[in-house]
Design a protein around this motif. Structure first.
Motif, short mmCIF file in Angstrom:
data_model
loop_
_atom_site.label_atom_id
_atom_site.label_comp_id
_atom_site.label_asym_id
_atom_site.label_seq_id
_atom_site.Cartn_x
_atom_site.Cartn_y
_atom_site.Cartn_z
N MET A 1 0.83 -1.19 0.00
CA MET A 1 0.00 0.00 0.00
C MET A 1 0.87 1.25 0.00
N ARG A 2 1.83 1.26 0.89
CA ARG A 2 2.72 2.41 0.97
C ARG A 2 3.56 2.52 -0.31
N ARG A 3 3.93 1.36 -0.83
CA ARG A 3 4.71 1.40 -2.08
C ARG A 3 3.91 2.04 -3.20
N ASP A 4 2.67 1.70 -3.30
CA ASP A 4 1.81 2.28 -4.34
C ASP A 4 1.70 3.79 -4.17
N MET A 5 1.53 4.22 -2.96
CA MET A 5 1.40 5.65 -2.69
C MET A 5 2.69 6.37 -3.09
N ARG A 6 3.81 5.73 -2.75
CA ARG A 6 5.09 6.36 -3.10
C ARG A 6 5.27 6.46 -4.63
N LYS A 7 4.86 5.39 -5.29
CA LYS A 7 4.96 5.41 -6.76
C LYS A 7 4.11 6.53 -7.34
N ASN A 8 2.92 6.69 -6.81
CA ASN A 8 2.02 7.74 -7.32
C ASN A 8 2.59 9.12 -7.08
N GLU A 9 3.15 9.30 -5.88
CA GLU A 9 3.72 10.61 -5.55
C GLU A 9 4.91 10.92 -6.48
N SER A 10 5.73 9.88 -6.74
CA SER A 10 6.89 10.11 -7.62
C SER A 10 6.45 10.46 -9.04
N ARG A 11 5.35 9.80 -9.49
CA ARG A 11 4.83 10.10 -10.83
C ARG A 11 4.33 11.54 -10.90
N VAL A 12 3.63 11.96 -9.85
CA VAL A 12 3.10 13.34 -9.83
C VAL A 12 4.24 14.34 -9.84
N ASN A 13 5.27 14.00 -9.06
CA ASN A 13 6.42 14.91 -9.00
C ASN A 13 7.12 15.00 -10.35
N ASP A 14 7.25 13.83 -10.99
CA ASP A 14 7.88 13.84 -12.32
C ASP A 14 7.06 14.68 -13.33
N PHE A 15 5.75 14.52 -13.22
CA PHE A 15 4.87 15.26 -14.13
C PHE A 15 4.99 16.76 -13.89
N ASN A 16 5.02 17.16 -12.61
CA ASN A 16 5.15 18.59 -12.29
C ASN A 16 6.48 19.14 -12.76
N ASP A 17 7.52 18.31 -12.61
CA ASP A 17 8.84 18.75 -13.06
C ASP A 17 8.86 18.98 -14.58
N LYS A 18 8.20 18.07 -15.28
CA LYS A 18 8.16 18.21 -16.74
C LYS A 18 7.42 19.48 -17.14
N ILE A 19 6.29 19.74 -16.42
CA ILE A 19 5.50 20.95 -16.77
C ILE A 19 6.34 22.19 -16.55
N ILE A 20 7.02 22.21 -15.42
CA ILE A 20 7.85 23.38 -15.09
C ILE A 20 8.97 23.53 -16.13
N LYS A 21 9.57 22.38 -16.47
CA LYS A 21 10.67 22.41 -17.42
C LYS A 21 10.21 22.95 -18.78
N TYR A 22 9.10 22.38 -19.31
CA TYR A 22 8.60 22.80 -20.62
C TYR A 22 8.12 24.24 -20.60
#
Length: 286
Positions: A1-22
């Motif tokens: 359960m915690r692993r899934d949550m961590r994966k989701n948070e990392s995906r969101v962070n990656d997505f936000n980083d991409k938006i900021i970058k672009y």
């Protein structure tokens, strides 16, 4: 359960980083475009100003050149006029002085010179009057001579016989040979074959020829612009080209050589021309 949550948070962070970058890249590109446009606009304005200055300078140069040319032209014309007037005044003065001195000298001359001049003038006037009189009389003499040279022509029938076909320029006549209605530039005088054809008036034999339409033809040139034409001849043995003939002199004999009238009985095709125009021969035949 915690692993899934961590994966989701990392995906969101990656997505936000991409938006900021672009977004940053887009803003940088936009800033570069705006900066380039500003630089281009400034350069364009500088060029326009430079062109305007060049145009104004050229206009001022042209205006100054035209004004200087006009000034020079006006100055030249004014100076020229003044010089001309001065020359005219000086010439008038000189002429006046010369005239006065001449008049004085002439008044001192002897009476004999005056009488001689008067006599000479009188004789010249007499000669001039005589010349004018003789000149005026010359045209009258010339006209009388020309009138005396005009000879009245009296055409006679070149052969005895009835007129079987009349002159027709405005009206059409039916041709048995051509099987159609056509014009007729002369008259046809009925005559037997070998009948002698005589000159209708005195003149000079201009032409003897084989006409493709009217056969063997003799043309005589008369005075006052007249010509007579004798066609459909069998022979022209009595005359040659250039020969002078008298009225009634034999020219040839009647035949049947006219291709345009070959179906008709033997006859003489006779024409009269005035100033190279065919006229009705019946009007002139006496």
């Amino acid at each position: 359960m915690r692993r899934d949550m961590r994966k989701n948070e990392s995906r969101v962070n990656d997505f936000n980083d991409k938006i900021i970058k672009y977004s940053g890249i887009g803003i940088a590109v936009l800033a570069i475009i705006v900066f380039a446009l500003l630089i281009y606009s400034k350069k364009l304005n500088d060029e326009v100003r430079g062109d305007e200055l060049s145009g104004q300078q050229l206009s001022s140069i042209l205006n100054s050149t035209n004004s200087s040319e006009n000034t020079e032209s006006a100055s030249t014309e004014i100076g020229k006029s003044i010089n001309d007037v001065s020359n005219e005044i000086e010439g008038t003065k000189n002429n006046t002085v010369t005239k006065k001195s001449t008049d004085t000298t002439n008044s001192v001359n002897t009476t004999q010179k005056q009488n001689s001049a008067t006599t000479t003038s009188t004789s010249e006037n007499v000669l001039t009057t005589n010349n004018i009189t003789s000149t005026n009389s010359n045209p009258t003499e010339k006209e009388n001579k020309e009138q005396s040279e005009i000879v009245e022509l009296n055409f006679v029938k070149p052969v005895e016989g009835d007129i079987v076909r009349d002159f027709a320029i405005e009206n059409l006549i039916y041709s048995d040979t051509l099987q159609e209605w056509t014009t007729h530039t002369g008259i046809d005088i009925k005559a037997d074959k070998t009948t002698v054809v005589k000159s209708a008036e005195a003149g000079t034999v201009k032409t003897i020829k084989n006409d493709p339409r009217y056969g063997l033809t003799v043309i005589i040139e008369h005075s006052n612009g007249f010509q007579s034409v004798y066609s459909n001849l069998l022979t022209s043995e009595f005359v040659v080209e250039g020969e002078k003939v008298e009225k009634g002199q034999s020219l040839g004999t009647v035949g049947n050589t006219a291709a345009f009238e070959i179906s008709d009985e033997p006859h003489l095709h006779f024409e009269i021309l005035k100033d190279s125009v065919q006229v009705d021969p019946s009007i002139y035949l006496k």
